[in-house]
Structures are given as structure tokens and as C-alpha cells.
Motif scaffolding. Sequence first.
Motif, short mmCIF file in Angstrom:
data_model
loop_
_atom_site.label_atom_id
_atom_site.label_comp_id
_atom_site.label_asym_id
_atom_site.label_seq_id
_atom_site.Cartn_x
_atom_site.Cartn_y
_atom_site.Cartn_z
N LYS A 1 0.35 11.21 14.81
CA LYS A 1 1.17 10.24 14.87
C LYS A 1 1.06 9.09 15.40
N PRO B 1 0.75 -1.32 0.03
CA PRO B 1 -0.11 -0.08 0.04
C PRO B 1 0.92 1.22 0.08
N ARG C 1 -3.17 7.16 7.23
CA ARG C 1 -2.65 8.24 6.62
C ARG C 1 -3.44 8.66 5.24
N GLY D 1 2.67 0.63 -5.29
CA GLY D 1 1.31 0.65 -6.13
C GLY D 1 -0.13 0.21 -5.65
N HIS E 1 5.04 11.82 -1.25
CA HIS E 1 5.85 11.08 -2.44
C HIS E 1 7.39 10.96 -1.89
N LEU F 1 3.27 17.87 0.87
CA LEU F 1 2.52 16.67 0.87
C LEU F 1 1.27 17.06 -0.19
N PHE G 1 -1.43 -1.11 -12.82
CA PHE G 1 -0.12 -0.48 -12.77
C PHE G 1 0.80 -1.29 -13.18
N ALA H 1 -1.42 1.70 -3.37
CA ALA H 1 -2.06 2.75 -2.97
C ALA H 1 -3.44 3.23 -3.79
N TYR I 1 -0.11 21.25 8.13
CA TYR I 1 0.68 20.27 8.21
C TYR I 1 0.89 19.66 6.93
N PHE I 2 0.31 19.56 5.70
CA PHE I 2 0.55 19.07 4.73
C PHE I 2 1.33 20.21 3.68
N1 ACO Z 1 -0.61 11.25 5.40
C1 ACO Z 1 -0.15 11.81 6.27
N2 ACO Z 1 1.12 12.22 6.70
C2 ACO Z 1 1.95 11.89 5.63
C3 ACO Z 1 1.63 11.22 4.33
C4 ACO Z 1 0.33 10.93 4.23
N3 ACO Z 1 0.01 10.12 3.39
N4 ACO Z 1 2.89 10.88 3.70
C5 ACO Z 1 3.96 11.51 4.39
N5 ACO Z 1 3.26 11.92 5.71
C6 ACO Z 1 4.29 12.60 6.88
C7 ACO Z 1 5.05 11.76 7.48
O1 ACO Z 1 4.35 11.30 8.83
C8 ACO Z 1 6.36 12.47 8.09
O2 ACO Z 1 5.82 13.47 8.77
P1 ACO Z 1 6.86 13.81 10.11
O3 ACO Z 1 8.15 14.46 9.24
O4 ACO Z 1 6.27 14.69 10.93
O5 ACO Z 1 7.46 12.60 10.75
C9 ACO Z 1 6.50 13.30 6.57
O6 ACO Z 1 5.20 13.61 6.09
C10 ACO Z 1 7.25 12.86 5.58
O7 ACO Z 1 6.86 11.48 5.16
P2 ACO Z 1 7.70 10.13 5.23
O8 ACO Z 1 6.90 8.99 5.41
O9 ACO Z 1 9.20 10.22 5.87
O10 ACO Z 1 8.16 10.20 3.61
P3 ACO Z 1 8.48 8.88 2.79
O11 ACO Z 1 9.22 9.43 1.57
O12 ACO Z 1 9.29 8.04 3.62
O13 ACO Z 1 7.13 8.12 2.41
C11 ACO Z 1 5.09 7.59 0.95
C12 ACO Z 1 6.73 8.44 1.15
C13 ACO Z 1 5.29 6.22 1.29
C14 ACO Z 1 4.65 7.67 -0.27
C15 ACO Z 1 4.32 8.37 2.06
O14 ACO Z 1 4.16 9.77 1.62
C16 ACO Z 1 2.83 7.62 1.93
O15 ACO Z 1 2.79 6.56 2.88
N6 ACO Z 1 1.86 8.05 1.41
C17 ACO Z 1 0.59 7.42 1.52
C18 ACO Z 1 0.60 6.07 0.57
C19 ACO Z 1 0.52 6.34 -1.01
O16 ACO Z 1 0.12 7.13 -1.45
N7 ACO Z 1 1.75 5.86 -1.68
C20 ACO Z 1 1.70 6.16 -3.24
C21 ACO Z 1 3.21 6.75 -3.52
S1 ACO Z 1 3.37 6.88 -5.40
C22 ACO Z 1 3.70 5.40 -5.85
O17 ACO Z 1 4.43 4.45 -5.30
C23 ACO Z 1 3.16 5.29 -7.17
#
Ligand code: ACO
Length: 431
Positions: free
Chosen positions: A297, A265, A302, A268, A308, A361, A387, A270, A355-356
Motif C-alpha cells: 500500500k 491511466p 499497481r 482507457g 475493475h 482482481l 479505444f 490503462a 491478495y488478488f
Molecule cells: N493492483 C493492485 N491492487 C489493486 C489493483 C491493481 N490493479 N486494483 C485494485 N487493487 C486493490 C486496491 O488497492 C484495493 O485494495 P484494499 O481493499 O486493500 O484497499 C482493492 O483492490 C479494491 O480496489 P479499488 O481501488 O477500491 O477499486 P476501484 O473500483 O476503485 O478501482 C480500478 C478499479 C481503477 C480499475 C483499479 O482496479 C485499478 O486501478 N486498476 C488498474 C488500472 C486499470 O487496469 N484500469 C482499467 C480499468 S478497465 C477500463 O477502464 C477499460
Amino acid sequence: MGKDTVTVTDNRTGRQVELPINSATMGPDAVDIGRFLRDMGYCMYDPGFLSTASCRSSLTYLDGEKGMLLYRGYPIEQLAEHSNFIEVAYLMLYGDLPSPEQLAEFSNIITHHSMINESLKSFFHGFYHDAHPMAIMVGVVGSLSAFYHDSTDIANPRHREIAAHRMIAKMPSIAAASYKHSVGEPQVYPDNSLSYAGNLLNMMFSVPCEKYKVDPVAEKALDLIFILHIDHEQNASTSTVRLAGSSGANPFACIASGIAALWGPAHGGANEAVLSMLDEIGDIRNIPLYLARAKDKKDAFRLMGFGHRVYKNYDPRARLIRNMCHEVLAELGDARDPMFELALHLEEIALQDDYFIERKLYPNVDFYSGLIYRALGIPANMFTVMFAIARTVGWVAQWMEMISDEEQRIGRPRQLYVGPTQRDYVSMAQR
Ligand code: ACO
């Protein structure tokens, strides 16, 4: 000190090492740390590869700050507007846009490799009727190496090319067969008169007892989504394909490993998770509650389809898909689809939230793709399969690039060991 070097000083010992810088044509240059462990006695600690380039690549470039995505140098927006999936697949595999003759030949090859071995079809019947199609994909794609071992000599460039063609051509047939199995309908053979996307729609939705006509709006939308998903630098599934391939594993097994990595999740998977989330949110009035949960947290929730690793600006693919969403829903679905309305509101509210904003984000490619799939009648558990079909082009292009890279060697990361130091075995009686 050389100009194109970085000097690192060990403050424990005062020892210094000069590391060469490799130049990139775009994006950050890379410090070559290959000899660092030998010269300095340290390895580099970088969980999640936040600052580590694992290879040289000339396929895809993305600038996360600008929200820019290039395939072989061409902006994704231009390819989305003027090209089609087969032409972009050629571009990715061979490096340049094809001439009309090259495109006709390539298209012909892909079309004529789309049937799967009849024995392979029996594999599907071994799966329970409610098996997730991604589970079937991992198994069946891996099994291709048992059928097509005449193209698994990875040292032979012609074998590599044939394997790439087979994989791209057969993926829609395998995907459609997975779907047909899950709905208990007979598998449909590919139709050579149809386009790549049209053929997939036909194999998924036609039944032997009725005429089926591919809808041009659906075909166009799917072709666009496929272009947008072809490649995305060294993401988790692509890195998995490269790592599996670095050991000399056959290409079919490598792509199966990529499908497994794509399924999660956070990657892909997601697109499927976004629809479940929108379903759960249910109403515009509930958005604040779910935004608060996403920011908390202590809560595992999420905002799926948001954020990303590299994009710190609007994902250009999400913008193109959002526009297409309007078109598809107006033509095929409900122009006032409540789920699309909910998604638009969620995006608007999230993008105004501190936050975003602070974390940069933005919606990613998965945020709107599920809504288009839904309007095309594609069930949620097939979203990640869609995908995988498109990403197969990127995976095979990356795999081919890796095999012909003279610097390529088996991928073998080091570790920061934090377990017990050496200790002696204690006999059962003394424990
Ligand atoms: N919702 C809420 N908070 C978020 C989200 C989200 N979707 N994404 C990131 N954050 C927050 C994190 O909690 C973190 O906060 P902090 O700095 O206070 O600890 C900050 O934003 C940075 O995020 P990380 O998790 O460190 O970023 P990372 O690069 O490791 O993760 C990811 C990227 C996995 C895509 C993440 O944004 C996520 O889980 N998104 C939701 C799932 C998603 O949509 N995935 C598809 C990605 S695109 C693809 O693969 C085609």
C-alpha cells in the motif's frame, strides 16, 4: 408500508420516510432517493458512485460476479463471433439488429461521412510534432462543433442522428490524422471501398508513394477489439459525456469531454500503461518483485490491466482478446512474443495469489489489447485513441438515450461540505 418501497428511519429524530423502488429488468433494483433531501434533510454520500444509479439505460448490462456483458441484451461473445463493428453500432444506436437493407443503408451512411472538412486538417499542423495523439483528439473533436453546426440542435432528433453518424464516421479519420502528424507523414483520405477497421488501417499505414494492402487478420482483430470496446454502462467517460450533455452542450463538445475522461491511466489509458509495465518488468523472473510492489500500500505501483470497479470475475472482453492475441501473434507477429509470454505468466501467478483472489482482481479488457495493437504496428500512444474510436458509438448512443429521456435534467451532484463555517474577512494589516 408499500411492498415496493424501502423505509428509512432517522435514528436521531425517529422520523421515517418511505422510498419507492424502481425495478430493473436485470441487476439490482434502485431506490428512488430524489426527494430524500427535501423529506429528510440529508443528502447521500457516495464518492465514486459505488451504489448510485445515475440514469435509466437500456443499452448495456454487465454482471460483474458472473463476468457477463450484454449489448442490448445480446451476449458479447455472440456478437464477437457472428457480428461486426458496423452492425453492432447499428444495434446500439437503434436498439435492434438491422435487416440486410437497414445494415446496407447504415454502412453506406457511415462510409460516406468519413471525410473531414479540409479546413479542419490545418488544425493538426498547429500541434507540436510530439503531441500525444489523445491531446490532439480532445482538441480536434471539440472543434467539430465549429464545422458542423447544422447538426447541433439537440432538440431535433434528426440533428442528433446526423451528429451521431458524423462522429462515428469521422473518428477514424481524425485518429489517423493525429497519428500521421506524429510521424510526419501526409494525411491519407478515407477509402470508401474499405471496411471501418480496414479504412483506419489504410489511413494510418499507407503512404502516397507505395501500395498498401490491408491485412485481413489485422482487419478482423481490430474489428473485434472495436466491438468489445463499444460500451460499458456508466463508466467514467460515459458518465462524463452524459454530465456534459445534461447541460445541453452540443454532442461534439460532449464527446470531446468523454475523450478527456478516457485518457486517464485508471480508465482507457490503462492499455498504454500495461505495455510500459510489461516493459518495466522485463523478465518472468521479476514478476514476484512487481507483484509484491502491487500489494504494498505504500508503493504507488499497481498491476495495470488488473481489477475493475464492477467485474469481480474474469472480464469477458479480456478472455476474447486473449484468444485473439494467440491468433494475431501467430499470423502477424512472433507467436512466442516474449511480452505475451510475460503477460500470460503474470496473469497466471497473480490469479494464484491470495491478495488478488481475496479482492477478486482479474485481468480487464486492457491487459491484452495492447499486445494485439503492438502486433498490428500501432504505437503505444495510439492505444487509447483506438479505444476512443470504438467507445464513440457507446458515447453517442448513451447521449441520444439521455436526451430523449423524460426524466433527464441537468446533472448537479450535492456535496458533503467540510470546509470552514462562515467567518469574517480579516484585513491585511491584521493578519
Ligand atoms: N493492483 C493492485 N491492487 C489493486 C489493483 C491493481 N490493479 N486494483 C485494485 N487493487 C486493490 C486496491 O488497492 C484495493 O485494495 P484494499 O481493499 O486493500 O484497499 C482493492 O483492490 C479494491 O480496489 P479499488 O481501488 O477500491 O477499486 P476501484 O473500483 O476503485 O478501482 C480500478 C478499479 C481503477 C480499475 C483499479 O482496479 C485499478 O486501478 N486498476 C488498474 C488500472 C486499470 O487496469 N484500469 C482499467 C480499468 S478497465 C477500463 O477502464 C477499460
